[in-house]
Design an enzyme around this catalytic site. Structure first.
Site, PDB file in Angstrom:
ATOM      1  N   TYR A  56       4.793  -7.262  15.161  1.00 20.51           N
ATOM      2  CA  TYR A  56       3.762  -8.139  15.744  1.00 20.51           C
ATOM      3  C   TYR A  56       2.838  -7.358  16.681  1.00 20.51           C
ATOM      4  O   TYR A  56       1.615  -7.533  16.658  1.00 20.51           O
ATOM      5  CB  TYR A  56       4.482  -9.261  16.493  1.00 20.51           C
ATOM      6  CG  TYR A  56       3.614 -10.346  17.089  1.00 20.51           C
ATOM      7  CD1 TYR A  56       3.090 -11.360  16.292  1.00 20.51           C
ATOM      8  CD2 TYR A  56       3.364 -10.394  18.458  1.00 20.51           C
ATOM      9  CE1 TYR A  56       2.322 -12.381  16.847  1.00 20.51           C
ATOM     10  CE2 TYR A  56       2.606 -11.403  19.021  1.00 20.51           C
ATOM     11  CZ  TYR A  56       2.091 -12.389  18.208  1.00 20.51           C
ATOM     12  OH  TYR A  56       1.335 -13.402  18.761  1.00 20.51           O
ATOM     13  N   LYS A  72      -1.120  -6.939  16.207  1.00 23.87           N
ATOM     14  CA  LYS A  72      -2.057  -7.452  17.217  1.00 23.87           C
ATOM     15  C   LYS A  72      -2.906  -6.315  17.812  1.00 23.87           C
ATOM     16  O   LYS A  72      -4.060  -6.535  18.186  1.00 23.87           O
ATOM     17  CB  LYS A  72      -1.299  -8.201  18.315  1.00 23.87           C
ATOM     18  CG  LYS A  72      -0.679  -9.532  17.834  1.00 23.87           C
ATOM     19  CD  LYS A  72      -1.699 -10.416  17.153  1.00 23.87           C
ATOM     20  CE  LYS A  72      -1.291 -11.881  17.106  1.00 23.87           C
ATOM     21  NZ  LYS A  72      -2.241 -12.696  16.314  1.00 23.87           N
TER      22      LYS A  72
HETATM   23  P1  NAP Z   1       1.874 -21.746  15.911  1.00 26.57           P
HETATM   24  O1  NAP Z   1       2.005 -22.942  16.787  1.00 26.57           O
HETATM   25  O2  NAP Z   1       3.089 -21.169  15.291  1.00 26.57           O
HETATM   26  O3  NAP Z   1       0.775 -22.057  14.793  1.00 26.57           O
HETATM   27  C1  NAP Z   1       0.439 -21.081  13.848  1.00 26.57           C
HETATM   28  C2  NAP Z   1      -0.167 -21.774  12.648  1.00 26.57           C
HETATM   29  O4  NAP Z   1      -0.492 -20.753  11.671  1.00 26.57           O
HETATM   30  C3  NAP Z   1       0.836 -22.731  11.957  1.00 26.57           C
HETATM   31  O5  NAP Z   1       0.215 -23.962  11.688  1.00 26.57           O
HETATM   32  C4  NAP Z   1       1.190 -21.964  10.691  1.00 26.57           C
HETATM   33  O6  NAP Z   1       1.522 -22.791   9.580  1.00 26.57           O
HETATM   34  C5  NAP Z   1      -0.087 -21.222  10.400  1.00 26.57           C
HETATM   35  N1  NAP Z   1       0.137 -20.156   9.445  1.00 26.57           N
HETATM   36  C6  NAP Z   1       1.172 -19.287   9.388  1.00 26.57           C
HETATM   37  N2  NAP Z   1       1.059 -18.468   8.333  1.00 26.57           N
HETATM   38  C7  NAP Z   1      -0.087 -18.818   7.700  1.00 26.57           C
HETATM   39  C8  NAP Z   1      -0.732 -18.343   6.533  1.00 26.57           C
HETATM   40  N3  NAP Z   1      -0.235 -17.341   5.800  1.00 26.57           N
HETATM   41  N4  NAP Z   1      -1.896 -18.940   6.153  1.00 26.57           N
HETATM   42  C9  NAP Z   1      -2.416 -19.964   6.874  1.00 26.57           C
HETATM   43  N5  NAP Z   1      -1.834 -20.459   7.992  1.00 26.57           N
HETATM   44  C10 NAP Z   1      -0.675 -19.896   8.395  1.00 26.57           C
HETATM   45  O7  NAP Z   1       1.207 -20.512  16.720  1.00 26.57           O
HETATM   46  P2  NAP Z   1       0.326 -20.472  18.064  1.00 26.57           P
HETATM   47  O8  NAP Z   1       1.241 -20.223  19.191  1.00 26.57           O
HETATM   48  O9  NAP Z   1      -0.633 -21.600  18.096  1.00 26.57           O
HETATM   49  O10 NAP Z   1      -0.442 -19.085  17.820  1.00 26.57           O
HETATM   50  C11 NAP Z   1      -1.736 -19.015  17.231  1.00 26.57           C
HETATM   51  C12 NAP Z   1      -2.201 -17.565  17.251  1.00 26.57           C
HETATM   52  O11 NAP Z   1      -2.182 -17.080  18.588  1.00 26.57           O
HETATM   53  C13 NAP Z   1      -1.315 -16.621  16.438  1.00 26.57           C
HETATM   54  O12 NAP Z   1      -2.101 -15.634  15.830  1.00 26.57           O
HETATM   55  C14 NAP Z   1      -0.424 -16.007  17.498  1.00 26.57           C
HETATM   56  O13 NAP Z   1       0.081 -14.767  17.089  1.00 26.57           O
HETATM   57  C15 NAP Z   1      -1.393 -15.906  18.653  1.00 26.57           C
HETATM   58  N6  NAP Z   1      -0.747 -15.833  19.962  1.00 26.57           N
HETATM   59  C16 NAP Z   1       0.064 -16.818  20.418  1.00 26.57           C
HETATM   60  C17 NAP Z   1       0.664 -16.695  21.676  1.00 26.57           C
HETATM   61  C18 NAP Z   1       1.586 -17.753  22.246  1.00 26.57           C
HETATM   62  O14 NAP Z   1       2.162 -17.505  23.329  1.00 26.57           O
HETATM   63  N7  NAP Z   1       1.758 -18.908  21.603  1.00 26.57           N
HETATM   64  C19 NAP Z   1       0.427 -15.562  22.444  1.00 26.57           C
HETATM   65  C20 NAP Z   1      -0.410 -14.570  21.955  1.00 26.57           C
HETATM   66  C21 NAP Z   1      -0.995 -14.710  20.702  1.00 26.57           C
HETATM   67  P3  NAP Z   1       3.063 -23.255   9.329  1.00 26.57           P
HETATM   68  O15 NAP Z   1       3.349 -24.217  10.407  1.00 26.57           O
HETATM   69  O16 NAP Z   1       3.034 -23.867   7.970  1.00 26.57           O
HETATM   70  O17 NAP Z   1       3.871 -21.988   9.399  1.00 26.57           O
END
Ligand code: NAP
Length: 253
Positions: free
Chosen positions: A154, A158
């Protein structure tokens, strides 16, 4: 906003979490929003929230790591809503493990969704942006790009997205397209809840422990990230490109 009324934004991974908050925010800012996620039915909640607030949205099922599906999804957005002017590469997955336990599949899945997915989506959308002479691409990086135990896959993806962002900014600037990255710290979503479950800690306890290390004294909300993305997606950010904005409640080491 009159300048963005007719513009179309595509947000990947927008069924929930940061993507859903971003889709809602961009709709509020006047964009018609393509709510893209793996499962089209899962996009219904975000689409309904946007339309209930008077906005325009389209649910699109698509695996961003699949080139044919990406091409079809972007064509569908262009037909159904109009040419994409804003792309938010937000779809993401975790496959955390220490290096010696990390499988080939854990590595490939994370690279495919984050890096290949952002590449395929950007390549498919830029045609429309270049034709229009205006575009905004925002990539979701992470504080993990600076290194995080258990996240070799990851953090590499990133950090890779930061290089991808700067390169696209250089290539696409002359066509009126800016490209920036938002790098969140700890945000309370299903993703961080799944981390709590994986390591056997209650989600509230994990959030409290994270908040204790964050200068503003709380963990982030999806809306905190959506606010930063909305800035980069807006008309007024036209002279800001190739930047990485950490949204983490304080500076990072
Ligand atoms: P999340 O709640 O897990 O939501 C991610 C979404 O992406 C889910 O709806 C998932 O679908 C979808 N997804 C996964 N694989 C996919 C694919 N191949 N094609 C299309 N959609 C796909 O994540 P989040 O926390 O909102 O994070 C959003 C972004 O921010 C990510 O890139 C994450 O790495 C980044 N981020 C998050 C955090 C944090 O603390 N939360 C921190 C830094 C960066 P499914 O539900 O069907 O799997």
């Amino acid at each position: 906003m009159s300048t963005t009324e007719r513009r179309v934004a595509v947000v990947t991974g927008a069924a929930r979490g940061i993507g859903a908050a971003t889709a809602l925010r961009l709709a509020r800012d006047g964009y018609a929003v393509a709510v893209l996620d793996l499962d089209e039915a899962a996009c219904a909640g975000t689409v309904e929230a946007i339309t209930a607030a008077g906005g325009t949205a389209l649910a699109v099922g698509c695996d961003v790591s699949d080139a044919d599906r990406v091409a079809a999804a972007v064509a569908r957005v262009a037909d159904g809503l109009g040419a994409p002017a804003v792309l938010v590469n937000n779809a993401g997955v975790l496959r955390d493990n220490l290096l010696f336990k990390m499988s080939d599949g854990d590595w490939d899945t994370v690279m495919n969704v984050h890096l290949r997915g952002a590449f395929l989506m950007a390549r498919a959308c830029q045609k429309h942006m270049v034709d229009a002479g205006w575009g905004r691409i925002v990539n979701l990086s992470s504080s993990s790009a600076l290194g995080n135990r258990g996240q070799a896959n990851y953090s590499a993806a990133k950090a890779g997205l930061q290089g991808f962002t700067k390169t696209l900014a250089k290539e696409l600037g002359k066509f009126g397209v800016t490209v920036n990255a938002v790098a969140p710290g700890f945000i309370a979503t299903d993703m961080t809840a799944s981390t709590a479950a994986r390591i056997g800690v209650g989600f509230e306890d994990l959030q409290a422990a994270a908040a204790a290390e964050i200068p503003v004294g709380r963990v982030g909300r999806p809306e905190d990230v959506a606010n930063a993305i909305a800035f980069f997606a807006g008309e007024n950010a036209g002279f800001v490109s190739g930047q990485v904005l950490y949204v983490a409640g304080g500076p990072l080491d």
